[in-house]
Design an enzyme around this catalytic site. Structure first.
Site, PDB file in Angstrom:
ATOM      1  NE  ARG A 134     106.527  82.805  16.314  1.00  0.00           N
ATOM      2  CZ  ARG A 134     106.167  81.559  17.021  1.00  0.00           C
ATOM      3  NH1 ARG A 134     105.895  80.681  15.965  1.00  0.00           N
ATOM      4  NH2 ARG A 134     105.813  81.466  18.072  1.00  0.00           N
ATOM      5  NE  ARG A 168     101.398  76.078  25.797  1.00  0.00           N
ATOM      6  CZ  ARG A 168     101.706  76.755  24.544  1.00  0.00           C
ATOM      7  NH1 ARG A 168     100.726  76.799  23.910  1.00  0.00           N
ATOM      8  NH2 ARG A 168     102.878  77.503  24.631  1.00  0.00           N
ATOM      9  CE  LYS A 199     100.674  80.645  16.754  1.00  0.00           C
ATOM     10  NZ  LYS A 199     100.807  81.454  17.810  1.00  0.00           N
ATOM     11  NE  ARG A 223     106.778  81.669  23.943  1.00  0.00           N
ATOM     12  CZ  ARG A 223     105.843  81.036  24.351  1.00  0.00           C
ATOM     13  NH1 ARG A 223     106.221  80.796  25.911  1.00  0.00           N
ATOM     14  NH2 ARG A 223     104.939  79.937  23.912  1.00  0.00           N
ATOM     15  NE  ARG A 228     105.733  75.403  24.269  1.00  0.00           N
ATOM     16  CZ  ARG A 228     105.419  76.005  23.275  1.00  0.00           C
ATOM     17  NH1 ARG A 228     104.248  75.411  22.438  1.00  0.00           N
ATOM     18  NH2 ARG A 228     105.965  77.352  22.764  1.00  0.00           N
TER      19      ARG A 228
HETATM   20  P1  AMP Z   1     105.626  78.031  19.169  1.00  0.00           P
HETATM   21  O1  AMP Z   1     105.452  76.785  19.572  1.00  0.00           O
HETATM   22  O2  AMP Z   1     105.167  78.419  18.179  1.00  0.00           O
HETATM   23  O3  AMP Z   1     105.092  79.003  20.503  1.00  0.00           O
HETATM   24  O4  AMP Z   1     107.049  78.407  19.024  1.00  0.00           O
HETATM   25  C1  AMP Z   1     108.117  78.153  20.105  1.00  0.00           C
HETATM   26  C2  AMP Z   1     109.448  78.941  19.709  1.00  0.00           C
HETATM   27  O5  AMP Z   1     110.034  78.521  18.578  1.00  0.00           O
HETATM   28  C3  AMP Z   1     109.068  80.637  19.465  1.00  0.00           C
HETATM   29  O6  AMP Z   1     109.137  81.303  20.703  1.00  0.00           O
HETATM   30  C4  AMP Z   1     110.371  80.580  18.523  1.00  0.00           C
HETATM   31  O7  AMP Z   1     111.560  80.711  19.464  1.00  0.00           O
HETATM   32  C5  AMP Z   1     110.322  79.453  17.720  1.00  0.00           C
HETATM   33  N1  AMP Z   1     109.892  79.579  16.531  1.00  0.00           N
HETATM   34  C6  AMP Z   1     108.624  78.861  16.267  1.00  0.00           C
HETATM   35  N2  AMP Z   1     108.146  79.177  15.066  1.00  0.00           N
HETATM   36  C7  AMP Z   1     108.987  80.186  14.561  1.00  0.00           C
HETATM   37  C8  AMP Z   1     109.168  81.049  13.332  1.00  0.00           C
HETATM   38  N3  AMP Z   1     108.156  80.975  12.320  1.00  0.00           N
HETATM   39  N4  AMP Z   1     110.188  81.624  13.169  1.00  0.00           N
HETATM   40  C9  AMP Z   1     111.147  81.890  14.094  1.00  0.00           C
HETATM   41  N5  AMP Z   1     111.160  80.898  15.188  1.00  0.00           N
HETATM   42  C10 AMP Z   1     110.112  80.370  15.628  1.00  0.00           C
END
Ligand code: AMP
Length: 218
Positions: free
Chosen positions: A88, A127, A13, A167, A156
């Site tokens: 989400r 990554r 994404k 996740r 990360r």
């Molecule tokens: P990402 O960078 O999109 O993989 O997000 C990393 C982490 O941020 C996720 O595993 C969640 O802990 C938190 N997070 C990101 N977007 C959301 C969302 N829309 N709702 C809740 N938690 C989020």
């Protein structure tokens, strides 16, 4: 044009969002990036609320919606927005509909990246991210510093096998329901399957643009 990117962690994404920003002149809202910024500021009022990120769990809908709404208000004059990692949950999708309609905006398309588990693990365990410009690289490219900003690349905190599995479970449990929500929504729903680890991000980008152009979006 406002686009939601759906897909499990590691589906691309962020990377594909970046390609679309560069190619279509859109701006990006990544809730993961917004939360990681908050995590760097212990004095931030939401600092405690976002700690769950480190365990691979979702931040609450209430906090997430608040952060997105504040960001969206600042971007209402943008040519278009890419939503990466938001919504989400169904509650977040409903909240986004309300925010968009109050700002006289709409979701034009949902891009659903269906990526197999094998491809996800290959990508996430390799990554590397630039903390400066946030560009995403893979260990196989051989960079240790960002070729653009010359800053050392980072892994990360949540890109380890245990957290990745959590996740992916969170995605299955809460986010996969959004596929049905958006299939029935008044917007285009574009689904791409990616099951080949050797497929480059440029190749995926070209497929996305082909799908967009078939539907008259570009
Ligand atoms: P990402 O960078 O999109 O993989 O997000 C990393 C982490 O941020 C996720 O595993 C969640 O802990 C938190 N997070 C990101 N977007 C959301 C969302 N829309 N709702 C809740 N938690 C989020």
């Amino acid at each position: 044009m406002n686009i939601i990117m759906l897909g499990p962690p590691g589906s691309g994404k962020g990377t594909q969002g970046q390609h679309l920003i560069e190619c279509l002149g859109l701006v990006h809202i990544s809730t993961g990036d917004l939360f990681r910024e908050i995590l760097k500021q212990p004095e931030h009022p939401l600092y405690r609320d976002v700690q769950v990120l480190k365990e691979g769990k979702l931040v609450s809908d209430e906090v997430t919606n608040r952060v997105v709404e504040d960001t969206l208000k600042k971007l209402k004059d943008a040519k278009g927005i890419i939503f990466d990692g938001f919504p989400r949950t169904t509650e977040q999708a409903q909240a986004l509909d309300r925010m968009m309609s109050s700002l006289n905006m709409r979701i034009d398309a949902v891009l659903d990246l269906n990526v197999t588990r094998e491809v996800i693990l290959h990508r996430l365990l390799g990554r590397r991210v630039c903390p400066g410009c946030r560009r995403v690289y893979h260990i196989s490219q051989g960079y240790t510093v960002c070729p653009e900003c010359k800053v050392p690349l980072k892994i990360r905190d949540d890109d380890n096998e245990e957290t990745i599995n959590k996740r992916l479970d969170e995605y299955k449990e809460k986010t996969a329901a959004l596929k049905d929500y958006y299939r029935e929504h008044n917007c285009m729903y574009i689904s791409l399957t990616i099951d080949d680890v050797s497929m480059t991000s440029q190749e995926v980008h070209e497929q996305i643009i082909q799908e967009f152009s078939k539907r008259g979006l570009v």
